[in-house]
Design a protein around this motif. Structure first.
Motif, PDB file in Angstrom:
ATOM      1  N   SER A   1      41.651  38.698  43.666  1.00  0.00           N
ATOM      2  CA  SER A   1      42.245  38.765  42.336  1.00  0.00           C
ATOM      3  C   SER A   1      41.960  40.132  41.733  1.00  0.00           C
ATOM      4  O   SER A   1      40.839  40.628  41.798  1.00  0.00           O
ATOM      5  CB  SER A   1      41.639  37.658  41.474  1.00  0.00           C
ATOM      6  OG  SER A   1      42.032  37.801  40.135  1.00  0.00           O
TER       7      SER A   1
ATOM      8  N   ASP B   1      39.242  40.065  39.103  1.00  0.00           N
ATOM      9  CA  ASP B   1      38.437  38.869  39.370  1.00  0.00           C
ATOM     10  C   ASP B   1      38.516  37.837  38.243  1.00  0.00           C
ATOM     11  O   ASP B   1      37.561  37.163  37.926  1.00  0.00           O
ATOM     12  CB  ASP B   1      36.989  39.258  39.646  1.00  0.00           C
ATOM     13  CG  ASP B   1      36.218  38.150  40.344  1.00  0.00           C
ATOM     14  OD1 ASP B   1      36.831  37.398  41.120  1.00  0.00           O
ATOM     15  OD2 ASP B   1      35.006  38.035  40.101  1.00  0.00           O
TER      16      ASP B   1
ATOM     17  N   TRP C   1      38.654  32.867  42.306  1.00  0.00           N
ATOM     18  CA  TRP C   1      38.695  32.429  43.697  1.00  0.00           C
ATOM     19  C   TRP C   1      38.092  33.503  44.584  1.00  0.00           C
ATOM     20  O   TRP C   1      38.079  34.670  44.240  1.00  0.00           O
ATOM     21  CB  TRP C   1      40.110  32.051  44.146  1.00  0.00           C
ATOM     22  CG  TRP C   1      41.188  33.066  43.876  1.00  0.00           C
ATOM     23  CD1 TRP C   1      41.867  33.240  42.705  1.00  0.00           C
ATOM     24  CD2 TRP C   1      41.728  34.026  44.787  1.00  0.00           C
ATOM     25  NE1 TRP C   1      42.793  34.245  42.830  1.00  0.00           N
ATOM     26  CE2 TRP C   1      42.730  34.749  44.099  1.00  0.00           C
ATOM     27  CE3 TRP C   1      41.472  34.353  46.106  1.00  0.00           C
ATOM     28  CZ2 TRP C   1      43.468  35.772  44.684  1.00  0.00           C
ATOM     29  CZ3 TRP C   1      42.211  35.373  46.690  1.00  0.00           C
ATOM     30  CH2 TRP C   1      43.192  36.059  45.985  1.00  0.00           C
TER      31      TRP C   1
ATOM     32  N   ASP D   1      52.350  41.079  42.827  1.00  0.00           N
ATOM     33  CA  ASP D   1      51.356  40.141  42.320  1.00  0.00           C
ATOM     34  C   ASP D   1      50.140  40.924  41.831  1.00  0.00           C
ATOM     35  O   ASP D   1      49.863  42.021  42.311  1.00  0.00           O
ATOM     36  CB  ASP D   1      50.940  39.176  43.441  1.00  0.00           C
ATOM     37  CG  ASP D   1      50.448  37.840  42.924  1.00  0.00           C
ATOM     38  OD1 ASP D   1      50.084  37.740  41.746  1.00  0.00           O
ATOM     39  OD2 ASP D   1      50.436  36.896  43.718  1.00  0.00           O
ATOM     40  N   ASP D   2      49.414  40.384  40.885  1.00  0.00           N
ATOM     41  CA  ASP D   2      48.210  41.028  40.371  1.00  0.00           C
ATOM     42  C   ASP D   2      47.041  40.781  41.315  1.00  0.00           C
ATOM     43  O   ASP D   2      46.094  40.044  41.008  1.00  0.00           O
ATOM     44  CB  ASP D   2      47.876  40.513  38.963  1.00  0.00           C
ATOM     45  CG  ASP D   2      48.835  41.032  37.923  1.00  0.00           C
ATOM     46  OD1 ASP D   2      49.429  42.103  38.148  1.00  0.00           O
ATOM     47  OD2 ASP D   2      49.007  40.368  36.891  1.00  0.00           O
ATOM     48  N   LEU D   3      47.136  41.405  42.484  1.00  0.00           N
ATOM     49  CA  LEU D   3      46.117  41.279  43.523  1.00  0.00           C
ATOM     50  C   LEU D   3      45.644  42.656  43.939  1.00  0.00           C
ATOM     51  O   LEU D   3      46.351  43.650  43.773  1.00  0.00           O
ATOM     52  CB  LEU D   3      46.693  40.563  44.751  1.00  0.00           C
ATOM     53  CG  LEU D   3      47.167  39.127  44.554  1.00  0.00           C
ATOM     54  CD1 LEU D   3      47.904  38.646  45.799  1.00  0.00           C
ATOM     55  CD2 LEU D   3      45.989  38.224  44.251  1.00  0.00           C
TER      56      LEU D   3
ATOM     57  N   GLU E   1      40.706  35.243  38.220  1.00  0.00           N
ATOM     58  CA  GLU E   1      41.219  33.956  38.673  1.00  0.00           C
ATOM     59  C   GLU E   1      40.137  33.040  39.228  1.00  0.00           C
ATOM     60  O   GLU E   1      40.375  31.855  39.400  1.00  0.00           O
ATOM     61  CB  GLU E   1      42.319  34.170  39.714  1.00  0.00           C
ATOM     62  CG  GLU E   1      43.547  34.853  39.137  1.00  0.00           C
ATOM     63  CD  GLU E   1      44.630  35.027  40.174  1.00  0.00           C
ATOM     64  OE1 GLU E   1      44.855  34.110  40.985  1.00  0.00           O
ATOM     65  OE2 GLU E   1      45.256  36.095  40.175  1.00  0.00           O
TER      66      GLU E   1
END
Length: 127
Positions: free
Chosen positions: A26, A29, A33, A57-59, A31
């Protein structure tokens, strides 16, 4: 929009031929997970897969070489070399935001291409 972080390699770097892993987590961080670590891949496959996953995606994806070290002594030797290098020069990582409207991103490899690369890496590691 995600972020890709990897090492900037000079042309001909021996690291380019190593197996590479992708860690995806994430961004920020928020989220809650645990990051996903996947691979091994050849470097170009790792970069293409990571870009394709984080582009919309916000990754964050971290693409780094996986060292096939065969024991404690080899690991300690590598740690000492990394420590010595860190004292000598600056940071060699590159972080780039990945956006779908940015520069063209190549298609990620197909599963059959990844499996063929695994065979090539297994041959190199066993050799």
């Amino acid at each position: 929009m995600g972020t890709l972080v990897t090492l900037h390699l000079p042309p001909g770097s021996p690291l380019a031929g190593l197996p590479w892993v992708v860690t995806i987590g994430s961004l920020g961080d928020q989220e809650g997970w645990d990051p996903l670590v996947c691979g091994p891949y050849e470097r170009e496959h790792a970069l293409a897969l990571a870009r394709a996953v984080v582009i919309d995606d916000d990754l964050m994806a971290v693409v780094e070489p996986m060292l096939a070290l065969d024991g404690v002594a080899a690991i300690r030797k590598e740690i000492e070399q990394v420590r010595a290098t860190a004292l000598d020069d600056g940071d060699d990582t590159v972080a780039e935001p990945i956006t779908s409207s940015g520069a063209a991103v190549g298609d990620p490899p197909e599963p059959a291409e990844v499996r063929a690369a695994w065979r090539r890496m297994a041959t190199r590691l066993a050799g």
